[in-house]
Motif scaffolding. Structure first.
Motif, PDB file in Angstrom:
ATOM      1  N   ARG A 113       0.869  -0.904   0.110  1.00  0.00           N
ATOM      2  CA  ARG A 113      -0.246  -0.160   0.020  1.00  0.00           C
ATOM      3  C   ARG A 113       0.674   1.594   0.281  1.00  0.00           C
ATOM      4  NH1 ARG A 113      -2.790   1.463   3.853  1.00  0.00           N
ATOM      5  NH2 ARG A 113      -2.113   0.109   5.537  1.00  0.00           N
ATOM      6  N   ARG A 114       2.214   1.192   0.168  1.00  0.00           N
ATOM      7  CA  ARG A 114       3.014   2.338   0.561  1.00  0.00           C
ATOM      8  C   ARG A 114       2.746   3.036   1.481  1.00  0.00           C
ATOM      9  NH1 ARG A 114       4.884  -1.072  -3.445  1.00  0.00           N
ATOM     10  NH2 ARG A 114       5.883  -0.232  -4.863  1.00  0.00           N
ATOM     11  N   ASP A 115       2.818   2.642   2.516  1.00  0.00           N
ATOM     12  CA  ASP A 115       2.254   2.874   3.664  1.00  0.00           C
ATOM     13  C   ASP A 115       3.022   2.930   4.324  1.00  0.00           C
ATOM     14  OD1 ASP A 115       1.238   3.883   6.546  1.00  0.00           O
ATOM     15  OD2 ASP A 115      -0.522   2.567   6.151  1.00  0.00           O
ATOM     16  N   TRP A 116       4.278   4.045   4.248  1.00  0.00           N
ATOM     17  CA  TRP A 116       5.793   4.925   4.479  1.00  0.00           C
ATOM     18  C   TRP A 116       4.997   4.805   5.932  1.00  0.00           C
ATOM     19  CZ3 TRP A 116       8.120   4.027   0.450  1.00  0.00           C
ATOM     20  CH2 TRP A 116       7.569   4.068  -0.931  1.00  0.00           C
ATOM     21  N   ASN A 117       4.779   5.614   6.700  1.00  0.00           N
ATOM     22  CA  ASN A 117       4.515   6.328   8.085  1.00  0.00           C
ATOM     23  C   ASN A 117       4.162   4.383   8.877  1.00  0.00           C
ATOM     24  OD1 ASN A 117       4.590   8.647   8.582  1.00  0.00           O
ATOM     25  ND2 ASN A 117       2.557   9.004   7.415  1.00  0.00           N
ATOM     26  N   LEU A 120      12.897   2.150  -2.035  1.00  0.00           N
ATOM     27  CA  LEU A 120      11.639   1.578  -2.435  1.00  0.00           C
ATOM     28  C   LEU A 120      10.634   2.981  -2.443  1.00  0.00           C
ATOM     29  CD1 LEU A 120       9.394  -0.137  -2.755  1.00  0.00           C
ATOM     30  CD2 LEU A 120       8.467   0.029  -0.371  1.00  0.00           C
ATOM     31  N   ALA A 121      11.131   4.262  -2.018  1.00  0.00           N
ATOM     32  CA  ALA A 121      10.489   5.210  -2.974  1.00  0.00           C
ATOM     33  C   ALA A 121      11.082   5.472  -3.889  1.00  0.00           C
ATOM     34  CB  ALA A 121      10.844   6.796  -1.129  1.00  0.00           C
ATOM     35  N   MET A 122      12.128   5.203  -4.162  1.00  0.00           N
ATOM     36  CA  MET A 122      13.021   5.983  -5.348  1.00  0.00           C
ATOM     37  C   MET A 122      12.472   4.336  -6.158  1.00  0.00           C
ATOM     38  SD  MET A 122      15.405   7.652  -5.044  1.00  0.00           S
ATOM     39  CE  MET A 122      16.158   7.706  -6.109  1.00  0.00           C
ATOM     40  N   VAL A 123      12.218   2.919  -6.034  1.00  0.00           N
ATOM     41  CA  VAL A 123      11.828   2.411  -6.830  1.00  0.00           C
ATOM     42  C   VAL A 123       9.758   2.838  -7.827  1.00  0.00           C
ATOM     43  CG1 VAL A 123      10.347   0.335  -7.914  1.00  0.00           C
ATOM     44  CG2 VAL A 123      12.451   0.152  -6.255  1.00  0.00           C
ATOM     45  N   ASP A 124       9.417   3.877  -6.685  1.00  0.00           N
ATOM     46  CA  ASP A 124       8.178   4.482  -7.207  1.00  0.00           C
ATOM     47  C   ASP A 124       8.569   6.275  -7.891  1.00  0.00           C
ATOM     48  OD1 ASP A 124       6.871   2.767  -6.568  1.00  0.00           O
ATOM     49  OD2 ASP A 124       5.856   3.622  -4.639  1.00  0.00           O
TER      50      ASP A 124
END
Length: 118
Positions: free
Chosen positions: A64-68, A83-87
Motif C-alpha cells: 500500500r506504500r504506507d510509509w508511516n 523503495l520510494a526511489m522505485v516509485d
C-alpha cells in the motif's frame, strides 16, 4: 511501537529493538539497490515480499506504500527510501508524508531553515 518510540512523541526512534523488528522489511528495501531486484519486485511485489519473510502487516504496508506504517514497523529511513526511489519519489516527498505536508511545503520549510515542521 517500542517503548523508546513513545518517549519521543511523533518521532520514530530506530534503536536495536526496532532494528530487529524491521530486519526483513529493511532487507527487502535494501535489496532494491540492485536493478535486477527492482525488476523482480515490480514484476510481482507480493511474491517478492514473500521471499523476504515480511510479517503480514509489513507486507501490507509495502504493497500500500504506507510509509508511516513502514517506519512504525521497524523500517529505517535509509532502507525505506530505496523503495520510494522505485516509485520515483524524492526524500522531500517522504519528508512531506512524515510531517503531514505536501512535497512543496516540506521543501519550502527546508529552505526556510527546517525548524517549522508540522
Amino acid at each position: 511501537m517500542s517503548s523508546t518510540t513513545s518517549r519521543v512523541p511523533g518521532t520514530y526512534v530506530f534503536d536495536a529493538a526496532e532494528n530487529r523488528r524491521g530486519r526483513a522489511l529493511n532487507r527487502l528495501c535494501g535489496s532494491l539497490k540492485d536493478a535486477e531486484n527492482r525488476e523482480r519486485f515490480t514484476a510481482d511485489e507480493a511474491a517478492y515480499c514473500e521471499t523476504y519473510g515480511l510479517t503480514a502487516e509489513q507486507r501490507d504496508a509495502v504493497l500500500r506504500r504506507d510509509w508511516n506504517l513502514m517506519m512504525e514497523l521497524g523500517g529505517s529511513i535509509f532502507y525505506v527510501f530505496k523503495l520510494a526511489m522505485v516509485d520515483q519519489k524524492s526524500m522531500q516527498y517522504l519528508g512531506g508524508v512524515f510531517t503531514g505536508m505536501t512535497t512543496e511545503e516540506f521543501a519550502q520549510a527546508l529552505k526556510a531553515g527546517g525548524r517549522n515542521f508540522g
